[in-house]
Design a protein around this motif. Sequence first.
Motif, PDB file in Angstrom:
ATOM      1  N   ARG A 106       0.810  -1.226   0.000  1.00  0.00           N
ATOM      2  CA  ARG A 106       0.000   0.000   0.000  1.00  0.00           C
ATOM      3  C   ARG A 106       0.842   1.274   0.000  1.00  0.00           C
ATOM      4  O   ARG A 106       0.297   2.360  -0.154  1.00  0.00           O
ATOM      5  N   SER A 107       2.135   1.143   0.139  1.00  0.00           N
ATOM      6  CA  SER A 107       2.977   2.335   0.093  1.00  0.00           C
ATOM      7  C   SER A 107       3.295   2.738  -1.352  1.00  0.00           C
ATOM      8  O   SER A 107       3.772   3.836  -1.599  1.00  0.00           O
ATOM      9  N   ILE A 108       3.008   1.859  -2.296  1.00  0.00           N
ATOM     10  CA  ILE A 108       3.202   2.171  -3.715  1.00  0.00           C
ATOM     11  C   ILE A 108       1.852   2.609  -4.263  1.00  0.00           C
ATOM     12  O   ILE A 108       0.935   1.800  -4.424  1.00  0.00           O
ATOM     13  N   THR A 109       1.738   3.909  -4.522  1.00  0.00           N
ATOM     14  CA  THR A 109       0.458   4.462  -4.970  1.00  0.00           C
ATOM     15  C   THR A 109       0.665   5.348  -6.195  1.00  0.00           C
ATOM     16  O   THR A 109       1.789   5.749  -6.502  1.00  0.00           O
ATOM     17  N   THR A 110      -0.451   5.661  -6.839  1.00  0.00           N
ATOM     18  CA  THR A 110      -0.395   6.690  -7.863  1.00  0.00           C
ATOM     19  C   THR A 110      -0.128   8.016  -7.149  1.00  0.00           C
ATOM     20  O   THR A 110      -0.405   8.152  -5.958  1.00  0.00           O
ATOM     21  N   THR A 111       0.436   8.966  -7.859  1.00  0.00           N
ATOM     22  CA  THR A 111       0.764  10.253  -7.247  1.00  0.00           C
ATOM     23  C   THR A 111       0.132  11.389  -8.037  1.00  0.00           C
ATOM     24  O   THR A 111      -0.123  11.255  -9.246  1.00  0.00           O
ATOM     25  N   SER A 112      -0.085  12.487  -7.365  1.00  0.00           N
ATOM     26  CA  SER A 112      -0.797  13.602  -8.011  1.00  0.00           C
ATOM     27  C   SER A 112      -0.052  14.138  -9.234  1.00  0.00           C
ATOM     28  O   SER A 112      -0.680  14.464 -10.238  1.00  0.00           O
ATOM     29  N   ASP A 113       1.272  14.214  -9.185  1.00  0.00           N
ATOM     30  CA  ASP A 113       2.018  14.753 -10.328  1.00  0.00           C
ATOM     31  C   ASP A 113       1.922  13.850 -11.552  1.00  0.00           C
ATOM     32  O   ASP A 113       1.594  14.311 -12.651  1.00  0.00           O
ATOM     33  N   SER A 114       2.211  12.561 -11.375  1.00  0.00           N
ATOM     34  CA  SER A 114       2.163  11.654 -12.533  1.00  0.00           C
ATOM     35  C   SER A 114       0.731  11.493 -13.034  1.00  0.00           C
ATOM     36  O   SER A 114       0.497  11.414 -14.239  1.00  0.00           O
ATOM     37  N   THR A 115      -0.219  11.478 -12.106  1.00  0.00           N
ATOM     38  CA  THR A 115      -1.616  11.330 -12.509  1.00  0.00           C
ATOM     39  C   THR A 115      -2.074  12.539 -13.319  1.00  0.00           C
ATOM     40  O   THR A 115      -2.715  12.380 -14.359  1.00  0.00           O
ATOM     41  N   TRP A 116      -1.749  13.748 -12.875  1.00  0.00           N
ATOM     42  CA  TRP A 116      -2.193  14.919 -13.623  1.00  0.00           C
ATOM     43  C   TRP A 116      -1.537  14.969 -14.997  1.00  0.00           C
ATOM     44  O   TRP A 116      -2.196  15.302 -15.998  1.00  0.00           O
ATOM     45  N   THR A 117      -0.264  14.595 -15.085  1.00  0.00           N
ATOM     46  CA  THR A 117       0.411  14.537 -16.386  1.00  0.00           C
ATOM     47  C   THR A 117      -0.317  13.549 -17.304  1.00  0.00           C
ATOM     48  O   THR A 117      -0.545  13.838 -18.488  1.00  0.00           O
ATOM     49  N   ALA A 118      -0.693  12.397 -16.761  1.00  0.00           N
ATOM     50  CA  ALA A 118      -1.393  11.381 -17.553  1.00  0.00           C
ATOM     51  C   ALA A 118      -2.784  11.852 -17.971  1.00  0.00           C
ATOM     52  O   ALA A 118      -3.214  11.629 -19.110  1.00  0.00           O
ATOM     53  N   ILE A 119      -3.499  12.489 -17.062  1.00  0.00           N
ATOM     54  CA  ILE A 119      -4.838  12.995 -17.403  1.00  0.00           C
ATOM     55  C   ILE A 119      -4.730  13.998 -18.549  1.00  0.00           C
ATOM     56  O   ILE A 119      -5.500  13.919 -19.521  1.00  0.00           O
ATOM     57  N   LEU A 120      -3.787  14.934 -18.452  1.00  0.00           N
ATOM     58  CA  LEU A 120      -3.597  15.898 -19.547  1.00  0.00           C
ATOM     59  C   LEU A 120      -3.271  15.185 -20.853  1.00  0.00           C
ATOM     60  O   LEU A 120      -3.752  15.577 -21.926  1.00  0.00           O
ATOM     61  N   GLY A 121      -2.465  14.127 -20.769  1.00  0.00           N
ATOM     62  CA  GLY A 121      -2.154  13.348 -21.965  1.00  0.00           C
ATOM     63  C   GLY A 121      -3.402  12.768 -22.607  1.00  0.00           C
ATOM     64  O   GLY A 121      -3.558  12.817 -23.831  1.00  0.00           O
ATOM     65  N   THR A 122      -4.303  12.238 -21.792  1.00  0.00           N
ATOM     66  CA  THR A 122      -5.540  11.675 -22.360  1.00  0.00           C
ATOM     67  C   THR A 122      -6.402  12.769 -22.964  1.00  0.00           C
ATOM     68  O   THR A 122      -6.994  12.570 -24.025  1.00  0.00           O
ATOM     69  N   LEU A 123      -6.477  13.915 -22.303  1.00  0.00           N
ATOM     70  CA  LEU A 123      -7.329  14.992 -22.819  1.00  0.00           C
ATOM     71  C   LEU A 123      -6.840  15.479 -24.169  1.00  0.00           C
ATOM     72  O   LEU A 123      -7.649  15.833 -25.038  1.00  0.00           O
ATOM     73  N   ASN A 124      -5.540  15.495 -24.375  1.00  0.00           N
ATOM     74  CA  ASN A 124      -4.982  15.894 -25.671  1.00  0.00           C
ATOM     75  C   ASN A 124      -5.257  14.858 -26.758  1.00  0.00           C
ATOM     76  O   ASN A 124      -5.312  15.198 -27.942  1.00  0.00           O
ATOM     77  N   LEU A 125      -5.414  13.598 -26.368  1.00  0.00           N
ATOM     78  CA  LEU A 125      -5.634  12.517 -27.336  1.00  0.00           C
ATOM     79  C   LEU A 125      -7.114  12.212 -27.588  1.00  0.00           C
ATOM     80  O   LEU A 125      -7.441  11.547 -28.570  1.00  0.00           O
ATOM     81  N   LEU A 126      -7.999  12.688 -26.715  1.00  0.00           N
ATOM     82  CA  LEU A 126      -9.416  12.348 -26.823  1.00  0.00           C
ATOM     83  C   LEU A 126     -10.038  12.859 -28.122  1.00  0.00           C
ATOM     84  O   LEU A 126      -9.832  14.010 -28.517  1.00  0.00           O
ATOM     85  N   LEU A 127     -10.826  11.987 -28.727  1.00  0.00           N
ATOM     86  CA  LEU A 127     -11.662  12.394 -29.850  1.00  0.00           C
ATOM     87  C   LEU A 127     -12.810  13.241 -29.309  1.00  0.00           C
ATOM     88  O   LEU A 127     -13.192  13.107 -28.142  1.00  0.00           O
ATOM     89  N   PRO A 128     -13.401  14.112 -30.131  1.00  0.00           N
ATOM     90  CA  PRO A 128     -14.587  14.837 -29.678  1.00  0.00           C
ATOM     91  C   PRO A 128     -15.668  13.851 -29.221  1.00  0.00           C
ATOM     92  O   PRO A 128     -15.926  12.844 -29.879  1.00  0.00           O
ATOM     93  N   GLY A 129     -16.256  14.119 -28.068  1.00  0.00           N
ATOM     94  CA  GLY A 129     -17.245  13.205 -27.486  1.00  0.00           C
ATOM     95  C   GLY A 129     -16.621  12.126 -26.629  1.00  0.00           C
ATOM     96  O   GLY A 129     -17.322  11.357 -25.973  1.00  0.00           O
ATOM     97  N   GLY A 130     -15.286  12.052 -26.623  1.00  0.00           N
ATOM     98  CA  GLY A 130     -14.585  11.052 -25.823  1.00  0.00           C
ATOM     99  C   GLY A 130     -14.563  11.432 -24.353  1.00  0.00           C
ATOM    100  O   GLY A 130     -14.835  12.587 -23.981  1.00  0.00           O
TER     101      GLY A 130
END
Length: 190
Positions: A106-130
């Motif tokens: 449980r000490s190995i978790t997702t982190t706010s920095d890497s997660t936000w970078t990944a979320i931004l990555g998905t938003l840039n790749l999303l098709l309209p309506g995605g």
Amino acid sequence: MLQNALNQAKSYMKEIVLPEDHVVDATAGNGHDTLFLARLVGKNGKVTAFDIQAAAIDATRERLVREQAIHQVTLYHGSHADLSTVVTLPIRAAMFNLGYLPGADRSITTTSDSTWTAILGTLNLLLPGGRTVIVLYHGHESGKRERERVLQQVADLPQEQFQVLHTAFLNQQNSPPELVVIEKKKQPVR
């Protein structure tokens, strides 16, 4: 009966993901969401799944092989923060199931920095309506920080480009998971 955050996330995916789509599982974990997405996109679709833990990638691979859904999945052993360099084609959807790997350290978790970078990555790749769906597990210290950062950042996304939904059970104890859904608006017809 109201659905929990994970079931809500799956419902939002079922509404838009089509056979032959390309989607992302940003946190493969034990492979449940990866398999769910692989079934949605079918044999001609593509799922790219990420996890920083080798045990998670192995568990996901075993589940996919057992369920005969490995052929449409690419597993990436590394941070979801690498998403925008690994995934180059447009995607219909992305799923995040934040926190730690169930049954593991449980000490190995997702982190706010890497997660936000990944979320931004998905938003840039999303098709309209995605859509990008994020299940926030905040019953531990790292999860509390990550939840706070994600909610602050998504609230600042431009409303001309995105709709953001946040659901939470307000009267339940023990920090039940919350859901964030980000939908890329369709481009106006001219």
